[in-house]
Scaffold this motif. Structure first.
Motif, mmCIF file in Angstrom:
data_model
loop_
_atom_site.group_PDB
_atom_site.id
_atom_site.type_symbol
_atom_site.label_atom_id
_atom_site.label_comp_id
_atom_site.label_asym_id
_atom_site.label_seq_id
_atom_site.Cartn_x
_atom_site.Cartn_y
_atom_site.Cartn_z
ATOM 1 N N PRO A 335 0.817 -1.220 0.000
ATOM 2 C CA PRO A 335 0.000 0.000 0.000
ATOM 3 C C PRO A 335 0.851 1.271 0.000
ATOM 4 C CG PRO A 335 -0.685 -1.507 1.756
ATOM 5 C CD PRO A 335 0.555 -2.077 1.152
ATOM 6 N N ARG A 336 2.000 1.239 0.685
ATOM 7 C CA ARG A 336 2.865 2.416 0.721
ATOM 8 C C ARG A 336 3.452 2.680 -0.664
ATOM 9 N NH1 ARG A 336 1.545 5.521 2.841
ATOM 10 N NH2 ARG A 336 3.498 6.665 3.031
ATOM 11 N N GLN A 337 3.810 1.616 -1.373
ATOM 12 C CA GLN A 337 4.395 1.808 -2.709
ATOM 13 C C GLN A 337 3.379 2.407 -3.680
ATOM 14 O OE1 GLN A 337 6.271 -2.015 -3.788
ATOM 15 N NE2 GLN A 337 8.197 -0.961 -3.471
ATOM 16 N N ARG A 338 2.095 2.101 -3.452
ATOM 17 C CA ARG A 338 1.075 2.616 -4.377
ATOM 18 C C ARG A 338 0.773 4.091 -4.124
ATOM 19 N NH1 ARG A 338 -1.276 -2.616 -3.655
ATOM 20 N NH2 ARG A 338 -2.572 -1.848 -1.972
ATOM 21 N N GLY A 339 1.214 4.636 -2.976
ATOM 22 C CA GLY A 339 0.792 5.993 -2.585
ATOM 23 C C GLY A 339 1.644 7.113 -3.153
ATOM 24 N N PHE A 340 2.610 6.795 -4.033
ATOM 25 C CA PHE A 340 3.574 7.823 -4.433
ATOM 26 C C PHE A 340 2.923 9.010 -5.153
ATOM 27 C CE2 PHE A 340 6.521 9.710 -7.495
ATOM 28 C CZ PHE A 340 7.452 10.206 -6.605
ATOM 29 N N ARG A 341 2.007 8.731 -6.088
ATOM 30 C CA ARG A 341 1.457 9.815 -6.913
ATOM 31 C C ARG A 341 0.802 10.894 -6.062
ATOM 32 N NH1 ARG A 341 0.687 9.618 -12.247
ATOM 33 N NH2 ARG A 341 1.569 7.842 -13.312
ATOM 34 N N VAL A 342 0.046 10.466 -5.046
ATOM 35 C CA VAL A 342 -0.660 11.432 -4.204
ATOM 36 C C VAL A 342 0.347 12.261 -3.402
ATOM 37 C CG1 VAL A 342 -2.307 11.650 -2.289
ATOM 38 C CG2 VAL A 342 -2.674 9.945 -4.071
ATOM 39 N N GLY A 343 1.327 11.579 -2.790
ATOM 40 C CA GLY A 343 2.338 12.290 -2.000
ATOM 41 C C GLY A 343 3.142 13.252 -2.864
#
Ligand code: FAD
Length: 379
Positions: A335-343
Motif C-alpha cells: 500500500p505504501r508503494q502505491r501511494g507515491f502519486r498522491v504524496g
C-alpha cells in the motif's frame, strides 16, 4: 542451532536485523561499504510497528533525544512570504512517531548491535555462489568466507540483489523525480518548522535537524540515461540547472551545492521483485521493496528486519522463514508503494494550477488543524 549469517549493509534495516539475529544466538557479520556512518542524514520517520521494535531494543529514549522538534511544514512564496503551515499531525503518524536524521538513526541502531555482532566497515561483497548447504562470498578485498545465509540490506542500489537476483534495471522503476539533499549550517526558520518553497515541478525545503539543518531539492524530469549515482559533478550540474531561475533563498542554497563535498543525489525509484529470496539469500529494507521517497522507508526497514528475524525463529528452516517473512511484510509494503502519486502531487505539484490547488489545500487543512488545536481536540 546457531546460524552463521552475513548481512551486507549497516543501514537502518541491516543494523536492526543484526541486533535481532544476534539476540537469538546467531553468529552475525555485517559488512558496510562506507568507512563509517555517513554524515548526510536526511530526516526520516520511525512510527507505527517500528516504534514497538525500537522500544523492545531499549533504544527509544536515545532515539527521542536525537529526534528533531519539527512539528509543521511551512510553505512560502518566492519572496519568502508565508502561504500556509501544515502540522505534521495532519499526516496521521501517531502520537509516538519520531523524526530524526537517517545517519543518527542508523548509528543508534548499529550501536545497539555492536556488542553482539561483528561489524566490518569499508568492506563490500564482490561475488556470491550458493549451493544447497551454504553461500560462498568473495569480498572486494579478495578475502572470502562461507555462510549459512546471506542477507542483502544494502539499500536501493543493493549489490546482493545484483549478484544473486540480476541487474538493478530489471527491478527498478524511476518515478520521474530526482532528489538531492545536503547539510546546511542553520535552519531558515524555527527549530520546529521545515520550510518549503514550491514552483511547478520543483520544490526546495530546509529541514531543521537538532541544531543543524538539511536542504532538500526535489524536481521532476525525465530519467537521466546511465546516471552514475556516485558522480558528484554531474549531480551538482543537474541540481543547479533545475533551479537556476528559482527565487526565495534558492540562490544561496545553490552556492552551497557548488561547494558541497557531501551531496546525496538520486532518482526517486521503486524496487519490485517477484520474490525477495532465492535459495539461501534474502533481501530486506530498500534492497527488497523500495519507494525511495514518501514510502515510509525507514519505518518499513525496521519492521521488515524484525519480521525477518522473527520468521526465522518461528520456523524450522530458512526457506519457510523467508516465505513467512515475505508474506507478512509485503502486506505493509505494497500500500505504501502505491501511494507515491498522491504524496508527490502534494510535495511537488507538476503545473502552476496544481501548485495553486496544493497551496489552497494546505491553507484549508492548516486552518482546520489550527481550529482543532485551539479547541483542544487536536494534537
Ligand atoms: C531525501 C530522502 C528523504 C527520505 N525521507 C524519509 C522519511 O521521511 N521517512 C522514511 O521513513 N523514510 C524516508 N526516506 C527513505 C529512507 O531513508 C530509506 O527507505 C531507509 O533508509 C532504508 O533503509 P535501508 O536500511 O534499507 O537502506 P539504507 O538506510 O540506505 O542503508 C543501506 C546501507 O547499505 C550500505 N551499502 C550500500 N551498498 C553496499 C555494498 N555494496 N556493500 C556494503 N554496504 C553497502 C550503505 O552504505 C548503507 O549504509 C527518505 C529517503 C530520502 C532519499
Amino acid at each position: 542451532m546457531a546460524a552463521n549469517i552475513l548481512i551486507s549493509g549497516a543501514g537502518v534495516a541491516g543494523a536492526t536485523l543484526a541486533y535481532w539475529l544476534a539476540r537469538r544466538g546467531d553468529v552475525v557479520t555485517v559488512v558496510e561499504r562506507a568507512s563509517g556512518q555517513r554524515s548526510s542524514g536526511n530526516p526520516v520517520d520511525v512510527k507505527g510497528f517500528a516504534i514497538d521494535v525500537v522500544r523492545r531494543m531499549g533504544i527509544l529514549p536515545r532515539l527521542r533525544e536525537a529526534a528533531t522538534s519539527v512539528d509543521r511544514m511551512t510553505f512560502v512564496d518566492a519572496r519568502g512570504e508565508h502561504i500556509a503551515a501544515l502540522p505534521l499531525s495532519a499526516f496521521g503518524s501517531g502520537s509516538e512517531a519520531l523524526e530524526l536524521p537517517r545517519a543518527d538513526l542508523a548509528g543508534i541502531l548499529t550501536e545497539s548491535a555492536r556488542e553482539i555482532a561483528d561489524f566490518r566497515w569499508g568492506q563490500s561483497i564482490a561475488a556470491v555462489a550458493q549451493d544447497a548447504h551454504g553461500v560462498d562470498v568473495t569480498f572486494e578485498n579478495a578475502e572470502s568466507g562461507r555462510f549459512d545465509l546471506l542477507i542483502g540490506a544494502d539499500g536501493l542500489h543493493s549489490a546482493v540483489r545484483r549478484l544473486a537476483f540480476g541487474p538493478e534495471t530489471r527491478f527498478r522503476t524511476d518515478q520521474g523525480m530526482y532528489v538531492a539533499t545536503l547539510p546546511v549550517p542553520t535552519p531558515f526558520g524555527s527549530e520546529r518548522e521545515a520550510i518549503f518553497h514550491g514552483m511547478p515541478g520543483r520544490a526546495v525545503g530546509v529541514h531543521p535537524a537538532a541544531g543543524r539543518a538539511v536542504a532538500a531539492f526535489f524536481f521532476r524530469r525525465d530519467p537521466v540515461p546511465d546516471l552514475d549515482h556516485r558522480d558528484l559533478a554531474t549531480h551538482k550540474r543537474l541540481v543547479i540547472e533545475a533551479f537556476r531561475d528559482a527565487r526565495w533563498r534558492v540562490p544561496e542554497l545553490l552556492d552551497q551545492v557548488r561547494s558541497a563535498d557531501d551531496l546525496y543525489f538520486d532518482s526517486v525509484s521503486r524496487i519490485d521483485l517477484p520474490r525477495w529470496s532465492t535459495g539461501r539469500v534474502v533481501l530486506v529494507g530498500d534492497a527488497a521493496s523500495c519507494l525511495s521517497l514518501l514510502g515510509d522507508g525507514s519505518t518499513l526497514a525496521i519492521a521488515g528486519a524484525y519480521r525477518l528475524a522473527e520468521s526465522l525463529t518461528a520456523t524450522v528452516d530458512h526457506t519457510a522463514g523467508f516465505v513467512r517473512y515475505e508474506s507478512a511484510h509485503r502486506r505493509s509494503v505494497e500500500p505504501r508503494q502505491r501511494g507515491f502519486r498522491v504524496g508527490a502531487a502534494l510535495l511537488v505539484p507538476e503545473s502552476r494550477a496544481g501548485l495553486l490547488a496544493r497551496n489552497t489545500a494546505v491553507r484549508v487543512i492548516g486552518a482546520a488543524a489550527g481550529r482543532r488545536a485551539r479547541c483542544g481536540t487536536g494534537a
